[in-house]
Design an enzyme around this catalytic site. Structure first.
Site, PDB file in Angstrom:
ATOM      1  N   ASP A 111     -11.282   2.386   3.202  1.00 43.06           N
ATOM      2  CA  ASP A 111     -11.561   0.947   3.095  1.00 43.06           C
ATOM      3  C   ASP A 111     -13.049   0.689   2.837  1.00 43.06           C
ATOM      4  O   ASP A 111     -13.436  -0.416   2.441  1.00 43.06           O
ATOM      5  CB  ASP A 111     -11.179   0.238   4.408  1.00 43.06           C
ATOM      6  CG  ASP A 111      -9.833  -0.461   4.339  1.00 43.06           C
ATOM      7  OD1 ASP A 111      -9.458  -0.909   3.247  1.00 43.06           O
ATOM      8  OD2 ASP A 111      -9.172  -0.543   5.395  1.00 43.06           O
ATOM      9  N   GLN A 145      -5.103  -1.608   9.366  1.00 35.31           N
ATOM     10  CA  GLN A 145      -4.935  -2.923   8.751  1.00 35.31           C
ATOM     11  C   GLN A 145      -5.522  -4.000   9.666  1.00 35.31           C
ATOM     12  O   GLN A 145      -5.225  -4.043  10.859  1.00 35.31           O
ATOM     13  CB  GLN A 145      -3.437  -3.178   8.473  1.00 35.31           C
ATOM     14  CG  GLN A 145      -3.169  -4.428   7.663  1.00 35.31           C
ATOM     15  CD  GLN A 145      -3.721  -4.383   6.240  1.00 35.31           C
ATOM     16  OE1 GLN A 145      -3.833  -3.323   5.649  1.00 35.31           O
ATOM     17  NE2 GLN A 145      -4.089  -5.523   5.703  1.00 35.31           N
ATOM     18  N   LYS A 185       0.846  -1.211   0.000  1.00 36.28           N
ATOM     19  CA  LYS A 185       0.000   0.000   0.000  1.00 36.28           C
ATOM     20  C   LYS A 185       0.877   1.255   0.000  1.00 36.28           C
ATOM     21  O   LYS A 185       0.608   2.213  -0.715  1.00 36.28           O
ATOM     22  CB  LYS A 185      -0.957  -0.015   1.208  1.00 36.28           C
ATOM     23  CG  LYS A 185      -2.069  -1.055   1.049  1.00 36.28           C
ATOM     24  CD  LYS A 185      -2.924  -1.268   2.288  1.00 36.28           C
ATOM     25  CE  LYS A 185      -3.889  -2.428   2.051  1.00 36.28           C
ATOM     26  NZ  LYS A 185      -4.732  -2.761   3.208  1.00 36.28           N
TER      27      LYS A 185
HETATM   28  N1  GUN Z   1      -6.963  -7.081   5.905  1.00 35.04           N
HETATM   29  C1  GUN Z   1      -7.206  -7.862   4.841  1.00 35.04           C
HETATM   30  N2  GUN Z   1      -7.774  -7.137   3.852  1.00 35.04           N
HETATM   31  C2  GUN Z   1      -7.880  -5.869   4.310  1.00 35.04           C
HETATM   32  C3  GUN Z   1      -8.386  -4.658   3.750  1.00 35.04           C
HETATM   33  O1  GUN Z   1      -8.867  -4.602   2.613  1.00 35.04           O
HETATM   34  N3  GUN Z   1      -8.301  -3.566   4.558  1.00 35.04           N
HETATM   35  C4  GUN Z   1      -7.806  -3.607   5.810  1.00 35.04           C
HETATM   36  N4  GUN Z   1      -7.781  -2.488   6.518  1.00 35.04           N
HETATM   37  N5  GUN Z   1      -7.329  -4.717   6.355  1.00 35.04           N
HETATM   38  C5  GUN Z   1      -7.374  -5.843   5.606  1.00 35.04           C
END
Ligand code: GUN
Length: 290
Positions: A119, A96, A52
């Protein structure tokens, strides 16, 4: 069988974002800014967060990574989120997942300001998306839609079967593919862990498009699908030998597919690209840009 290449598609989408960002910077605005909160040392999360941050750089964004130890309390985490919510220099915030056992993830998600919730997990965004209103769409589901669009795969009128009902992937993609969206208007069946095996097979065997997100290597086998199916494999599973595999038995199933996502290099890349699109939208909202 043709590959739905998430790497090529994501690079193209992120390059489009970068062009827009360059234009905004040229007009005197600051860069878009994403903040990521990472708790503990969950190895897959480390790698997702890294990609990211790398993608932010490619998109022309600033980013900040805030790390907290595994032992952080829920209230400390909530206080950090409240501070970022109030900080005008951050456009988008993600925490996350997963968070440690002693922290309730829903409390964390609910604390993120909806206008920074890139998200798309906050009830306000999830609700708005479900109602077909403007919202941040959950990044993995949105990324899947963008991938289908990039390869000009028609969704409207198709029979889609989603396997897995997680809040992150299965639930939102089932809603998005069935909504009257630009990439939508399909007839969708959402199956899950309580779906009887025979019913699951009835559904998957007549599916035009399958989205599987269960986290079980090799869950989708050759006998479960019809010839010509479009297969979207959301799974990212690390085997004991260190290799990464999806939820589909790729070797046997791929020959029956018209299109299939590889793992790695498929949906994972698209999640990150969709997050960049959402961050750009948060920034545009902030500055009243279109
Ligand atoms: N953990 C696994 N996929 C995601 C996601 O799309 N966003 C976040 N914040 N955590 C995750």
């Amino acid at each position: 069988m043709k590959l739905l290449d998430g790497k090529i598609c994501a690079e193209s989408l992120v390059a489009d974002v970068a062009v827009k960002v360059n234009g905004y910077i040229a007009s005197g605005l600051r860069k878009p800014h994403m903040t990521v909160i990472l708790v503990g040392d969950h190895a897959p999360s480390e790698s997702y967060v890294k990609s990211k941050i790398v993608s932010c750089r490619k998109a022309g964004f600033d980013s900040a990574l805030l790390r907290f130890p595994e032992t952080v309390s829920e209230s400390e985490l909530l206080a950090a989120i409240t501070a970022i919510n109030a900080d005008p220099s951050t456009d988008g915030l993600i925490v996350q997942l997963p968070v440690p056992q002693h922290i309730n993830p829903q409390n964390i998600i609910n604390a993120i300001a909806p206008e920074k919730d890139i998200d798309g997990f906050h009830p306000t965004n999830f609700g708005r998306m479900t109602l077909g209103q403007k919202a941040f769409r959950p990044a993995t589901a949105y990324g899947i839609c963008k991938l289908l669009q990039f390869y000009e795969i028609t969704v409207k009128g198709k029979h889609c079967v989603v396997i897995g009902r997680s809040n992150i992937v299965g639930k939102p993609i089932s809603i998005m593919l069935s909504n009257d969206f630009d990439i939508g208007n399909a007839t969708v069946t959402l199956t899950h862990i309580e779906t009887p095996r025979e019913l699951l097979l009835d559904e998957t065997r007549r599916a035009d498009i399958i989205v599987v997100a269960v986290g079980i290597p090799g869950f989708v086998t050759e006998d479960m699908v019809k010839e010509g199916v479009v297969m979207i494999d959301v799974g990212i599973n690390r085997l004991e030998n260190g290799s990464l595999v999806g939820d589909v038995d790729f070797t046997r199933v791929s020959s029956k597919c018209s299109w299939i996502t590889p793992v790695p290099g498929g949906v994972g890349r698209m999640t990150v690209a969709a997050l960049m699109i959402n961050t750009l939208m948060a920034y545009q909202n902030n500055f009243d840009l279109t």
